[in-house]
Design a protein around this motif. Sequence first.
Motif, mmCIF file in Angstrom:
data_model
loop_
_atom_site.group_PDB
_atom_site.id
_atom_site.type_symbol
_atom_site.label_atom_id
_atom_site.label_comp_id
_atom_site.label_asym_id
_atom_site.label_seq_id
_atom_site.Cartn_x
_atom_site.Cartn_y
_atom_site.Cartn_z
ATOM 1 N N LYS A 9 8.413 28.649 17.208
ATOM 2 C CA LYS A 9 7.287 27.727 17.117
ATOM 3 C C LYS A 9 7.034 27.308 15.673
ATOM 4 O O LYS A 9 7.282 28.060 14.733
ATOM 5 N N THR A 10 6.542 26.096 15.520
ATOM 6 C CA THR A 10 6.119 25.592 14.219
ATOM 7 C C THR A 10 4.690 26.033 13.971
ATOM 8 O O THR A 10 3.803 25.746 14.769
ATOM 9 N N GLN A 11 4.457 26.746 12.880
ATOM 10 C CA GLN A 11 3.107 27.207 12.567
ATOM 11 C C GLN A 11 2.352 26.124 11.798
ATOM 12 O O GLN A 11 2.868 25.557 10.835
ATOM 13 N N VAL A 12 1.145 25.838 12.248
ATOM 14 C CA VAL A 12 0.275 24.854 11.599
ATOM 15 C C VAL A 12 -0.742 25.614 10.761
ATOM 16 O O VAL A 12 -1.477 26.469 11.271
ATOM 17 N N LEU A 13 -0.777 25.299 9.463
ATOM 18 C CA LEU A 13 -1.610 26.040 8.520
ATOM 19 C C LEU A 13 -2.433 25.091 7.659
ATOM 20 O O LEU A 13 -2.072 23.930 7.462
ATOM 21 N N ARG A 14 -3.557 25.602 7.128
ATOM 22 C CA ARG A 14 -4.296 24.869 6.099
ATOM 23 C C ARG A 14 -3.520 24.934 4.789
ATOM 24 O O ARG A 14 -2.678 25.815 4.584
ATOM 25 N N ASP A 15 -3.837 24.041 3.876
ATOM 26 C CA ASP A 15 -3.137 24.031 2.591
ATOM 27 C C ASP A 15 -3.463 25.239 1.724
ATOM 28 O O ASP A 15 -2.706 25.564 0.805
ATOM 29 N N ASP A 16 -4.556 25.949 2.006
ATOM 30 C CA ASP A 16 -4.913 27.121 1.211
ATOM 31 C C ASP A 16 -4.428 28.428 1.849
ATOM 32 O O ASP A 16 -4.734 29.506 1.359
ATOM 33 N N ASP A 90 9.589 24.715 10.183
ATOM 34 C CA ASP A 90 8.989 26.044 10.334
ATOM 35 C C ASP A 90 7.476 25.981 10.211
ATOM 36 O O ASP A 90 6.758 26.693 10.929
ATOM 37 N N TYR A 91 6.987 25.154 9.302
ATOM 38 C CA TYR A 91 5.552 25.074 9.043
ATOM 39 C C TYR A 91 5.106 23.620 8.893
ATOM 40 O O TYR A 91 5.835 22.791 8.349
ATOM 41 N N ILE A 92 3.911 23.345 9.378
ATOM 42 C CA ILE A 92 3.214 22.103 9.062
ATOM 43 C C ILE A 92 1.950 22.491 8.307
ATOM 44 O O ILE A 92 1.117 23.241 8.830
ATOM 45 N N VAL A 93 1.819 22.031 7.084
ATOM 46 C CA VAL A 93 0.597 22.228 6.314
ATOM 47 C C VAL A 93 -0.271 20.999 6.541
ATOM 48 O O VAL A 93 0.135 19.873 6.232
ATOM 49 N N LEU A 94 -1.466 21.215 7.091
ATOM 50 C CA LEU A 94 -2.377 20.102 7.397
ATOM 51 C C LEU A 94 -3.583 20.210 6.467
ATOM 52 O O LEU A 94 -4.497 21.000 6.695
ATOM 53 N N ALA A 95 -3.567 19.413 5.407
ATOM 54 C CA ALA A 95 -4.661 19.412 4.435
ATOM 55 C C ALA A 95 -5.786 18.513 4.940
ATOM 56 O O ALA A 95 -5.539 17.405 5.410
ATOM 57 N N SER A 96 -7.007 18.992 4.847
ATOM 58 C CA SER A 96 -8.167 18.209 5.261
ATOM 59 C C SER A 96 -8.509 17.217 4.149
ATOM 60 O O SER A 96 -8.942 17.603 3.059
ATOM 61 N N PHE A 97 -8.284 15.930 4.422
ATOM 62 C CA PHE A 97 -8.493 14.912 3.403
ATOM 63 C C PHE A 97 -9.938 14.431 3.470
ATOM 64 O O PHE A 97 -10.339 13.711 4.382
ATOM 65 N N CYS A 98 -10.716 14.855 2.498
ATOM 66 C CA CYS A 98 -12.141 14.536 2.447
ATOM 67 C C CYS A 98 -12.481 14.044 1.034
ATOM 68 O O CYS A 98 -11.587 13.893 0.190
ATOM 69 N N LYS A 99 -13.752 13.818 0.771
ATOM 70 C CA LYS A 99 -14.159 13.275 -0.527
ATOM 71 C C LYS A 99 -13.758 14.197 -1.678
ATOM 72 O O LYS A 99 -13.229 13.740 -2.696
ATOM 73 N N ARG A 200 -4.632 27.743 11.643
ATOM 74 C CA ARG A 200 -5.572 27.281 10.612
ATOM 75 C C ARG A 200 -6.854 28.083 10.537
ATOM 76 O O ARG A 200 -7.546 28.051 9.527
ATOM 77 N N PHE A 201 -7.179 28.812 11.580
ATOM 78 C CA PHE A 201 -8.430 29.568 11.575
ATOM 79 C C PHE A 201 -8.189 31.067 11.424
ATOM 80 O O PHE A 201 -9.070 31.874 11.675
ATOM 81 N N GLY A 202 -6.960 31.395 10.961
ATOM 82 C CA GLY A 202 -6.633 32.798 10.737
ATOM 83 C C GLY A 202 -6.678 33.140 9.253
ATOM 84 O O GLY A 202 -7.267 32.427 8.433
#
Length: 209
Positions: A9-16, A90-99, A200-202
């Motif tokens: 599986k491809t793991q989806v993670l936050r950028d941090d 292997d990984y998708i880094v999904l950065a939250s694009f905000c102000k 992302r919530f781990g």
Amino acid sequence: MSLDFTGMKTQVLRDDQIALPASVLTIGAFDGVHRGHQALISRAVTEARAAGVASVVWTFDPPPKVFFGRAKQLSPVSEKLARIARLGPDYIVLASFCKSYAARSPQAFLDDLARINPARIHVGADFRFGAKQAGCVTTLAERFDVTLAPAVLCEGGEVISSTRIRGLRAEGRAREAVALQGSTDAAALMSGALLTQDMRFGEEFDVRN
């Protein structure tokens, strides 16, 4: 579109969340995950597998142009993740694009990338990053090994782009837009969703040690 049949599986993670000892990375908004995007991501995945390192797709939600009101989003983030996962990273880094994210310096973004130690970064020639788009491919190449993706052309000889697809949709030329984006039916999107593991919530994910 090349599909992944490894069963991983491809793991989806936050950028941090992510840190890696080595990787091959591709970065972009990837709105619509069209045929040009697919070629770029597949190239990075293939190179990473040959080198025995992790393949990482670094993207943003919402796409920067959408956040700034300059474009309408082509596909929801769930579809984007499913379409990317079918390409086998292997990984998708999904950065939250905000102000606050948009106001970050180019150096801050480069520091983020350094945590995954990219052996090579694949991007499009028009890639920009950082506040007021101050960072460009030249800035990126000052710190990392960068390969520019060749343009992918449609049968008519025009470059395939999200802007082009939006234009076709606006003109009611849906069939042509689908041809550039690459059709993915509901069953295929479901299979792509099943290939993802949303982390992302781990806790932080660090395999450097």
